[in-house]
Design a protein around this motif. Structure first.
Motif: not given
Length: 475
Positions: A337-338, A368, A334-335
């Motif tokens: 998405r930054t 995240h 999910p990181g």
């Protein structure tokens, strides 16, 4: 990652490579000049050819890692959903063919198989206070410097921009070299001296416990000097000998581990101008901090090439860690998405205050775990705007749905970033050759641990076949 080996290219081949690089970078300059956080405000996706959009749209991160960045993968991940346009395939092939390879000729992961936090190639006293990345770097560069020093008959090593002195300490107390350590920050120098004393005590204690183990070298701490090295002027302190050689003047080897911006260029300047300096082993970084002009281009050949100019944005992009990002794509965490969140925040900032463009946003922890509206509210506060501004949640959700497009665009730019680094380092090689010196670039660190891993090695006399010793991994 694939690439061309810098080692052994002829002068003509290096010049031709520089010419090819400037042509390719000019062709894709708009892609490299883009800021990913302007993805929505500048409609970056629409700047790509329609055929590229169709090929990349809908690819998930592991597919981008395999199909675009060339990471190994299995099964359905490596299957193309459609026939890619030849222009996109050509870009991928060109990026691979023209960039200097960053793959060293050794298997670094074995160094951390027993313990991912401790290098098995360094003894315990040299690992204390040193993170795994730095352990790997000081060992590899230190061993290269030791070999280069022996080959060139150097009487002392000068470590410029030495920080807390980890490299200097290993070279002096671990490898027995005479080392002068130069750092402009007095606080770092004071800490380096404390760590010297602590390491000496630990080594003496180990020697008493294991007297049968002979020390690897004389117990000589590095000489630490507090001094700023100015980019535009030669520094006499670099050239002062630690002690006078019975055979005459000092023969110096200059080194710098990730010497920032102009400091790497300064080391080249001292090497070229000072007879006392007979060898150089430098790993650069922070290309965006190079002076313009002055830091790039250095060689007459590159300076005369059309399109050789490199903007701040291009040089900044060259410092990204392609291998590390490709691994993140493979994990699809999910990181990723930054970038999408930051691009969405930019649209809100510009609606609220159109004159506030490209503001720096301090790091927001655990991105995240946040909903996109929570991130935007915290981001507004970071740039001094009202975090309670009314938000268009439907627009934010629509932008969040384009996360894979943001990742794909960033991956395209990252694919080209090594070409910028290659041109900068190639310019330095050509400059040294134009001065009549001998220079090579060696990938000495694992790029997964240390992305800026190409060491510029230069000597004033040819080393011939002996140079191959520098490429080997000590047993």
């Amino acid at each position: 990652m694939p690439g061309v080996s810098a080692r052994g290219l002829s002068h003509a081949e290096r010049r031709q490579l520089a010419a090819n690089l400037t042509r390719v970078l000019s062709l894709y300059r708009s892609l490299l000049d883009a800021y990913i956080f302007e993805f929505f405000t500048d409609q970056l996706w629409s700047t790509l050819p329609r055929s590229w959009q169709e090929a990349l749209d809908g690819l998930n991160p592991p597919q981008l890692a395999a199909l675009l960045l060339g990471m190994p993968a299995e099964g359905d991940v490596v299957r193309y959903r459609s026939v890619w346009p030849l222009t996109l395939l050509a870009l991928k092939s060109t990026a691979s063919a023209l960039a200097f390879t960053r793959t060293p000729g050794f298997q670094t992961p074995s160094e951390f198989l027993e313990n991912p936090s401790q290098s098995s190639r360094l003894t315990a006293p040299f690992r204390k206070h040193v993170r795994p990345k730095k352990q790997h770097e000081i060992r590899r560069l230190g061993e290269l410097v030791k070999k280069l020093s022996d080959l060139t008959g150097c009487t002392q090593v000068v470590d410029v921009g030495s920080g807390q002195g980890h490299l200097s300490r290993f070279m002096s107390l671990g490898l027995g070299l005479k080392v002068k350590s130069i750092e402009g920050d007095r606080r770092l120098v004071e800490r380096a001296r404390r760590l010297d004393r602590e390491l000496l005590h630990a080594l003496e204690k180990e020697q008493r416990r294991k007297p049968q183990v002979a020390p690897t070298g004389p117990r000589r701490s590095p000489q630490h000097v507090v001094r700023w090295v100015e980019p535009a002027a030669l520094c006499d302190e670099l050239l002062l000998p630690l002690e006078h050689s019975p055979r005459g003047g000092a023969r110096l080897l200059l080194t710098g581990l990730h010497a920032c911006g102009d400091l790497s260029v300064t080391l080249l300047r001292h090497f070229c101008c000072c007879p006392e300096v007979v060898a150089l082993a430098s790993v650069g970084c922070c290309y965006m901090k190079l002076s313009d002009p002055g830091g790039y281009p250095l060689s007459q050949w590159v300076a005369a090439l059309p399109g050789c100019e490199l903007s701040y944005r291009l040089r900044e992009g060259a410092c990204h860690a392609l291998e590390e990002y490709a691994e993140r794509l493979q994990r699809a965490g999910p990181g990723l998405r930054t970038h999408c969140y930051r691009a969405a925040l930019e649209t809100v900032i510009r609606r609220a205050q159109p004159t506030l463009r490209r503001p720096g946003v301090q790091g927001i922890p655990r991105v995240h775990e946040l909903k996109i509206e929570e991130y935007v509210q915290r981001g507004l506060q970071r740039v001094g705007l009202d975090p309670q501004l009314p938000l268009n949640l439907a627009a934010l959700r629509a932008q969040q749905a384009q996360e894979n497009r943001v990742v794909a665009f960033f991956s395209l730019a990252l694919l080209l970033a090594p070409l910028v680094e290659t041109l900068i380092l190639l310019d330095r090689l050509l400059h040294l050759q134009e001065q009549g010196f001998h220079a090579e670039l060696l990938p000495i660190f694992s790029p997964e641990l240390s992305p800026r891993n190409l060491a510029l090695v230069a000597t004033k006399r040819p080393l011939g076949q002996a140079f191959s010793v520098l490429e080997t991994e000590d047993g």
